[in-house]
Design a protein around this motif. Structure first.
Motif, short mmCIF file in Angstrom:
data_model
loop_
_atom_site.label_atom_id
_atom_site.label_comp_id
_atom_site.label_asym_id
_atom_site.label_seq_id
_atom_site.Cartn_x
_atom_site.Cartn_y
_atom_site.Cartn_z
N SER A 1 15.25 138.93 19.96
CA SER A 1 14.36 137.76 19.96
C SER A 1 12.90 138.19 19.81
CB SER A 1 14.57 136.91 21.21
OG SER A 1 14.29 137.66 22.37
N ALA A 2 12.53 139.33 20.39
CA ALA A 2 11.16 139.82 20.22
C ALA A 2 10.92 140.18 18.76
CB ALA A 2 10.90 141.03 21.12
N ALA A 3 11.91 140.85 18.15
CA ALA A 3 11.76 141.25 16.74
C ALA A 3 11.62 140.02 15.84
CB ALA A 3 12.96 142.09 16.32
N VAL A 4 12.48 139.03 16.07
CA VAL A 4 12.42 137.80 15.25
C VAL A 4 11.06 137.11 15.44
CG1 VAL A 4 13.38 135.47 14.99
CG2 VAL A 4 14.92 137.43 15.20
N GLY A 5 10.60 137.02 16.67
CA GLY A 5 9.32 136.37 16.94
C GLY A 5 8.15 137.09 16.27
N LEU B 1 8.27 139.11 13.66
CA LEU B 1 8.35 138.99 12.20
C LEU B 1 7.97 137.60 11.74
CD1 LEU B 1 11.51 141.15 11.41
CD2 LEU B 1 9.09 141.73 11.20
#
Lengths: 53, 233
Positions: free
Chosen positions: A27-31, A33
């Motif tokens: 979720s951190a990576a998606v946010g 990006l």
């Protein structure tokens, strides 16, 4: 308080640690990006600004 | 515990923390990698040294309070580059706001849906969905959405560390190079730790990250009471 944190986190880590870490990471990576990519695309389209300003 | 021993331990703890940070900067210059990011690398060094020296968190607390006090003026100083770049910043307000909304809502939706799919309890789901907000605000949101404030604080810190360590690497891979975008992404998702990382990249990135951290917290606090019940079904 610290003992309580250690107890709760220790229990959860044992039970669902991998799943929790996976969710936090994904979720951190998606946010990151989404925020970075959307703003950069819109900034580059903006006539008043460009890279590096 | 005598006053003199407290002073010695506090001085030692500050020296360890500053030394670990300096060492991590050198390590990052020599071996650039997400694992040598100061936020992650220096934290590991400090924990290891304090454990080996037998310094408990209670003993470390006075040193932490001194350094946290100094963090206040440093945070306010982030307004200086923001002021210097105010025209450019305000002209980019719409793209930056949309990016912030996308990141802030996106991370909450992914975390909430994943927790739902994996069968997490409502309390755990609520606690994990709001982890991209700075701790004081996240703890208050946790109470509103029936999460666990203690767990939320832990998730916030881990998210900050993951984002600050791996975020820049990830953005490099996807050619996200604009300083505003990088600062925005790090501040929105990784709050204070991301802001520290962004400030180490450029002063503009740091300033944007500081603003994004605050606005992201507002966005999450407004959206969470509406979104989380949807995940809970």
């Amino acid at each position: 308080m610290e003992n309580k944190i250690a107890y709760i986190f220790g229990y959860l880590l044992a039970a669902r640690g991998l799943a929790i870490l996976l969710i936090l990471a994904v979720s951190a990576a998606v946010g990151i990006l989404l925020a970075g990519w959307v703003s950069q695309v819109l900034l580059r389209k903006s006539p008043r600004t460009g890279d590096g300003m | 515990v005598t006053v003199s021993s407290t002073i010695v331990v506090t001085a030692f703890a500050i020296a360890v923390t500053v030394g670990a940070y300096t060492l991590s900067l050198a390590a990052r210059r020599r071996y650039p990698s997400p694992l040598t990011t100061p936020v992650l690398f220096s934290t590991i060094i400090v924990i290891a040294v304090l454990l080996m020296a037998g310094v408990s968190f209670e003993d470390y607390r006075p040193a932490k309070e001194i350094m946290t006090f100094l963090l206040g003026p440093a945070t306010v100083a982030l307004a200086i580059p923001l002021y210097k770049n105010r025209r450019a910043f305000f002209s980019q307000l719409v793209p930056a706001s949309l990016g912030l909304l996308a990141g802030s809502l996106g991370t909450m939706i992914v975390a909430g849906l994943s927790a739902r799919i994996l069968g997490f309890s409502p309390e755990l789901l609520s606690s994990i969905a709001i982890k991209s907000t700075t701790v004081p605000i996240a703890v208050e949101i946790a109470r509103i959405v029936h999460g666990n404030p203690t767990l939320t604080a832990i998730f916030v810190v881990i998210t900050g560390m993951i984002g600050a360590s791996f975020g820049p690497w990830l953005m490099d891979r996807l050619d996200i190079t604009h300083p505003v975008s990088r600062g925005l992404a790090l501040g929105t998702i990784s709050h204070g730790q991301g802001t520290a990382q962004a400030a180490s990249e450029s002063e503009l990135s740091g300033a944007v990250a500081a603003v994004a951290m605050g606005l992201g917290a507002i966005c999450t606090s407004l959206a969470a009471p509406w979104l989380i019940p949807l995940f809970l079904g």
